[in-house]
Design a protein around this motif. Sequence first.
Motif, PDB file in Angstrom:
ATOM      1  N   ASN A   1      -5.934  -0.344  -7.505  1.00 20.59           N
ATOM      2  CA  ASN A   1      -5.845   1.189  -8.143  1.00 20.59           C
ATOM      3  C   ASN A   1      -5.295   1.042  -9.482  1.00 20.59           C
ATOM      4  O   ASN A   1      -4.384   2.061  -9.859  1.00 20.59           O
ATOM      5  CB  ASN A   1      -4.705   1.876  -7.179  1.00 20.59           C
ATOM      6  N   ASP A   2      -5.551  -0.044 -10.325  1.00 24.87           N
ATOM      7  CA  ASP A   2      -5.063  -0.184 -11.766  1.00 24.87           C
ATOM      8  C   ASP A   2      -5.430   1.030 -12.682  1.00 24.87           C
ATOM      9  O   ASP A   2      -4.655   1.424 -13.476  1.00 24.87           O
ATOM     10  CB  ASP A   2      -5.399  -1.408 -12.194  1.00 24.87           C
TER      11      ASP A   2
ATOM     12  N   GLU B   1      -6.114   4.014 -11.396  1.00 20.42           N
ATOM     13  CA  GLU B   1      -5.301   5.427 -11.276  1.00 20.42           C
ATOM     14  C   GLU B   1      -3.983   5.301 -11.919  1.00 20.42           C
ATOM     15  O   GLU B   1      -3.288   6.188 -12.409  1.00 20.42           O
ATOM     16  CB  GLU B   1      -5.428   5.765  -9.820  1.00 20.42           C
TER      17      GLU B   1
ATOM     18  N   ARG C   1       2.353   1.844  -3.524  1.00 18.48           N
ATOM     19  CA  ARG C   1       1.372   2.271  -4.338  1.00 18.48           C
ATOM     20  C   ARG C   1       1.168   3.921  -4.113  1.00 18.48           C
ATOM     21  O   ARG C   1       0.949   4.683  -5.389  1.00 18.48           O
ATOM     22  CB  ARG C   1       0.175   1.438  -4.317  1.00 18.48           C
ATOM     23  N   HIS C   2       0.806   4.279  -2.836  1.00 16.42           N
ATOM     24  CA  HIS C   2       0.511   5.643  -2.684  1.00 16.42           C
ATOM     25  C   HIS C   2       1.860   6.513  -3.046  1.00 16.42           C
ATOM     26  O   HIS C   2       1.435   7.376  -3.839  1.00 16.42           O
ATOM     27  CB  HIS C   2       0.295   5.864  -1.209  1.00 16.42           C
TER      28      HIS C   2
ATOM     29  N   LEU D   1       1.678   6.731  -7.182  1.00 20.82           N
ATOM     30  CA  LEU D   1       0.709   7.538  -7.573  1.00 20.82           C
ATOM     31  C   LEU D   1       1.114   9.096  -7.470  1.00 20.82           C
ATOM     32  O   LEU D   1       0.857   9.752  -8.275  1.00 20.82           O
ATOM     33  CB  LEU D   1      -0.693   7.355  -7.104  1.00 20.82           C
TER      34      LEU D   1
ATOM     35  N   THR E   1       0.818  -1.258  -0.025  1.00 21.53           N
ATOM     36  CA  THR E   1       0.024  -0.100   0.006  1.00 21.53           C
ATOM     37  C   THR E   1       0.996   1.212   0.124  1.00 21.53           C
ATOM     38  O   THR E   1       0.527   2.271  -0.509  1.00 21.53           O
ATOM     39  CB  THR E   1      -0.944   0.079   1.203  1.00 21.53           C
TER      40      THR E   1
END
Length: 337
Positions: free
Chosen positions: A251-252, A254, A224-225, A228, A221
């Motif tokens: 989140n694919d 985004e 990923r944050h 992005l 997580t």
Amino acid sequence: MLIGEVARRSGVSARMLRHYESLGLVRPTGRTVGGYREYTAEDIRRIFYVEGLKSLGMSLRQIARTLDDPGFTPSALVGDLIRETAERLNREQELLDRLRAVDAAEPAGWPDVARIVELLHGLASPSAARRQQAVLAPAEPASVPAELLARAVLTESDPNVAGALRWALARAGGDGVAGLASGLASDDADVRRRAVLALTELPGDEAAAVLTDALADADTTIRRHAALALGARGETRAVPTLLGMVVEGPNDVEAAEVLGTLARDAEWADRIMSALVGELAAHTGDSAVRMRLTQALAELPGTIALNTLRRLAHDDDRPVALIASALVNVLQARGQG
């Protein structure tokens, strides 16, 4: 042994020995013919017991109760002292943190000091609504030290309060990056997640550098944050993580949008395009992954993915072919437009 000699040998003043006697803590066993206090070896031993317990932070009244308690055990005493000392140190640390927070705010007058103290009390409330109210109370941004807000962000579990804290930190005008970076070094994944979420809302190269380090975090997580946020800032080091997000699923959408933004750079357009096609070839048996990758191709700028999607419209995987065919129509319309 007379009081003067006892004082010399024990290091306890005669005045203090008389005080001990007045409290009933150490009474000399006897008196000389002239009426002088006379201490026995047992009395002197008790004096050393008193001094030893004083060194552990006990009051004289506590010592008196302890020495006269027939059920006294050293282990129970030490355990109680440890707990009391830990509580006292926690209180002292809280006070030190409060003073540092006030000092960091550089208050111009007592109203500023009162505002910071009020905020500190509010943030310590067990009520999430009270904590949120304390953060959002009208005040000049500069009156709230970023370091204080950053520390509060790392410990706040309520999502609404955490959001308010991140908002306040972003407009505080100070440097909260260092405090948040320390959170990313925590062994607690929840603390690291709070830190990275706050960092995504802070501008500047320093925040970006810390987010780049977060791309290597063990927690998915957090990676990923960070990816992005970095991708949205045009940081191409996030590309491998973004590609992984498209492949893995969460989140694919985004991630695909951010990849499309990064692909506006002609050099990176070819790299991202090749990476997506390579992932398609690597996952021939996984329809869900190939569908996500196909949709991601349509996010690339212009019609650079059109030919690839045309080929995929004839793919043996029926769902992939249907999605690719629909996307071809979209891109053709985009090109005509």
